[in-house]
Design a protein around this motif. Structure first.
Motif, PDB file in Angstrom:
ATOM      1  N   ILE A 129      -0.736  10.095 -11.955  1.00  0.00           N
ATOM      2  CA  ILE A 129      -1.715   9.142 -12.487  1.00  0.00           C
ATOM      3  C   ILE A 129      -2.327   9.723 -13.750  1.00  0.00           C
ATOM      4  CG2 ILE A 129      -2.200   8.158 -10.218  1.00  0.00           C
ATOM      5  CD1 ILE A 129      -4.737   9.850 -10.133  1.00  0.00           C
ATOM      6  N   CYS A 152       1.535   6.002 -13.245  1.00  0.00           N
ATOM      7  CA  CYS A 152       0.673   4.840 -12.981  1.00  0.00           C
ATOM      8  C   CYS A 152      -0.310   4.681 -14.131  1.00  0.00           C
ATOM      9  CB  CYS A 152      -0.082   5.020 -11.678  1.00  0.00           C
ATOM     10  SG  CYS A 152       0.957   4.995 -10.210  1.00  0.00           S
ATOM     11  N   PRO A 156      -6.865   1.266 -10.667  1.00  0.00           N
ATOM     12  CA  PRO A 156      -6.761   0.724  -9.308  1.00  0.00           C
ATOM     13  C   PRO A 156      -7.973  -0.147  -9.014  1.00  0.00           C
ATOM     14  CG  PRO A 156      -7.528   2.992  -9.235  1.00  0.00           C
ATOM     15  CD  PRO A 156      -7.201   2.701 -10.678  1.00  0.00           C
ATOM     16  N   TYR A 247       0.082  -1.065  -5.301  1.00  0.00           N
ATOM     17  CA  TYR A 247      -0.304  -0.165  -6.391  1.00  0.00           C
ATOM     18  C   TYR A 247      -1.499   0.683  -5.969  1.00  0.00           C
ATOM     19  CZ  TYR A 247      -1.646   1.576 -10.976  1.00  0.00           C
ATOM     20  OH  TYR A 247      -1.961   2.403 -12.028  1.00  0.00           O
ATOM     21  N   TYR A 251      -1.495   4.705  -5.834  1.00  0.00           N
ATOM     22  CA  TYR A 251      -2.455   5.439  -6.660  1.00  0.00           C
ATOM     23  C   TYR A 251      -3.276   6.404  -5.797  1.00  0.00           C
ATOM     24  CZ  TYR A 251      -5.737   6.173 -10.524  1.00  0.00           C
ATOM     25  OH  TYR A 251      -6.483   6.730 -11.539  1.00  0.00           O
ATOM     26  N   ARG A 252      -3.728   5.934  -4.639  1.00  0.00           N
ATOM     27  CA  ARG A 252      -4.532   6.788  -3.763  1.00  0.00           C
ATOM     28  C   ARG A 252      -3.714   7.969  -3.239  1.00  0.00           C
ATOM     29  NH1 ARG A 252      -6.170   1.619  -2.219  1.00  0.00           N
ATOM     30  NH2 ARG A 252      -4.799   1.633  -0.382  1.00  0.00           N
TER      31      ARG A 252
END
Length: 516
Positions: A129, A152, A156, A247, A251-252
């Motif tokens: 990210i 990414c 988010p 997504y 992302y997490r």
């Protein structure tokens, strides 16, 4: 002499009465044909389900043009595809995206338009990210970490629930707290992007140059399940759009050090330069064949869904109106042209090319009726800045059934459209062109350029109303003994600038589009 005047007056009343009766009969036939023999559902299935999305430069776009010509011909309406330029040829292939670590699950997403292809084996890579950076030097120091990774690039979302859902169920305190947190998140995200020295529009280029395997984004449309789907901005690596839900999970996982890996097969084909077209159909006039009414809709779409409400429904409206008119009014006084324009989504290119290539139509245009913004019934018509538009539009609208006009608000003389849809290409040339503007049906959030713009979002009762409206307006414009005035009104003050608005100027089309 008195007897002569009396006879003349009686004759005029008789002629007007016959004309009114004839108009009523034609309007009734239009209604009957539209309701009892509607072709809308069949046309929608063929265009949206069988042909599919109509991205300029794709084989599907050409297939749509050929389908339209064939369909018009079956109705006895002469039609042809008129080339106006070329575009980057591209064809979407199979796209399959999987999370393969730390667990296995298929993700909901797709490659963007004109995205470079993966190999048939796909790309399997870890995920990173964007970091929080103090300045562009810090970002440059971080950039080598993207090599061989999926990156990414979207913020988010902290909630996947639209605001209206929060308003219905959340406490006022909770809703306000969420909005404050979201506002702070967006502010910090945007500032961090600026700190990198790039923008959201060009940061992908830097990531590609640094050796990223691919780009993953998510452009939520603030509606359940809807994402905006546009085009890739890379030359060699694929760009994928994932659903908000997937997504956010991805992302997490990356943010928490869970080392996610994604495998994606996103095949596509580069087809070189391909010709681009407008489909033009014509019902020739009998008395004034060199004067024109144009039924206008853009034919192309983005390809996240199937282009149902942008602008399949506008296309269906104009095609169905033409079919009805050919059946009940086969010998119009003026020539009726149906223009299905290419590449509206990239800057009104098809219609701008048409006004350049066909000055005789622009110069002798009685009226143009354009429908674009969704599946809803028409609720707004503006005079587009033409001083006397009320005189003729008012006459024509008076013949439209009241159950249709009762929903329509008019603004006269209004201000000229400067873009947004193809009528603006004609207005800029000073030709009387009018937008038939529709009721929203949550167009902007749910279907405008999203993955949800599909057949099932069409409200056929509203589209049927629009076909009747268009057919009646076209009949009245074709029969009107007067030619429409082009006198321009003194335009209003722009509240943003405090200055008087100026008439828009014509813009040249991009006839060689889509270059890398």
């Amino acid at each position: 002499m008195k007897n002569y005047l009396l006879v003349l007056t009686l004759f005029m009343f008789l002629v007007q009465g016959i004309h009114a009766q004839n108009t009523e009969a034609i309007v009734q036939q239009i209604q009957n044909e539209a309701t009892e023999n509607s072709q809308l559902e069949n046309l929608a299935h063929e265009l949206m389900d069988v042909v599919g999305p109509r991205l300029v430069g794709t084989p599907q776009m050409k297939k749509a043009h050929d389908w339209a010509v064939k369909t018009f011909s079956q109705w006895g309406i002469q039609a042809e595809n008129q080339q106006w330029g070329t575009w980057r040829g591209w064809e979407r292939g199979i796209c399959h995206i999987d999370l393969v670590a730390p667990r296995v699950v298929t993700l909901h997403g797709r490659q963007l338009a004109w995205s470079p292809s993966t190999s048939s084996k796909g790309i399997t890579a870890g995920v990173v990210i964007l970091p929080t950076v103090a300045d562009s030097l810090a970002f440059v120091r971080w950039l080598p970490q993207v090599k061989g990774k999926w990156v990414c690039v979207s913020m988010p979302q902290m909630t996947g629930r639209p605001d209206y859902n929060w308003e219905e169920f959340a406490t006022e305190t909770s809703f306000e707290n969420m909005k404050q947190q979201r506002e702070a998140q967006e502010k910090n995200w945007n500032q961090n992007i600026r700190n990198t020295g790039y923008t959201s529009r060009n940061i992908n280029e830097a990531l590609e140059a640094a050796g990223a395997a691919g780009i993953i984004q998510s452009r939520w449309s603030k509606a359940f399940g809807a994402n905006k789907i546009f085009s890739a901005s890379t030359e060699k690596i694929p760009v994928l759009d994932l659903s908000l839900e997937d997504y956010g999970m991805l992302y997490r996982l990356a943010a928490n050090g869970d080392q996610p890996e994604v495998r994606a097969v996103a095949e596509s084909k580069e087809l070189g330069r391909v010709p681009t077209f407008n489909t033009i159909a014509t019902i020739k006039g009998t008395e004034l064949p060199e004067e024109y009414i144009v039924l206008s809709a853009h034919f192309d779409s983005w390809d996240g869904g199937t282009g149902a409400t942008d602008n399949g429904t506008g296309t269906l409206t104009m095609m169905e109106a033409a079919r009805i008119l050919k059946k009940v009014y086969p010998n119009p006084r003026r020539t009726i042209i149906i223009g299905l324009w290419g590449s509206e989504e990239q800057g009104l290119n098809g219609s701008r090319a048409y006004v350049e290539d066909h000055p005789e139509v622009v110069e002798n245009l009685q009226a143009l009726f354009n429908q674009d913004n969704g599946t809803g019934r028409v609720v707004r018509i503006s005079g587009q800045g033409f001083l006397h538009a009320y005189d003729y539009l008012g006459r024509w609208l008076s013949a439209v059934p009241e159950d249709i006009t009762q929903h329509i608000e008019t603004t006269f003389p209004g201000n000229p459209g400067r873009g947004g849809s193809d009528y603006a290409s004609f207005v800029a040339k000073g030709a009387p062109a009018f937008s038939l503007s529709s009721l929203s049906w949550s167009y902007w959030n749910y279907t405008w350029h999203t993955n949800l713009d599909t057949y099932d979002k069409i409200v056929f009762d509203d589209v049927r109303n629009n076909a009747i409206l268009t057919a009646v307006l076209t009949y009245m414009a074709a029969e009107d003994p007067e030619h429409t005035s082009r006198e321009k009104a003194v335009l209003s003050i722009d509240p943003r600038t405090g200055e008087q608005r100026e008439w828009p100027t014509p813009r040249e089309p991009n006839r060689e589009g889509g270059k890398n």
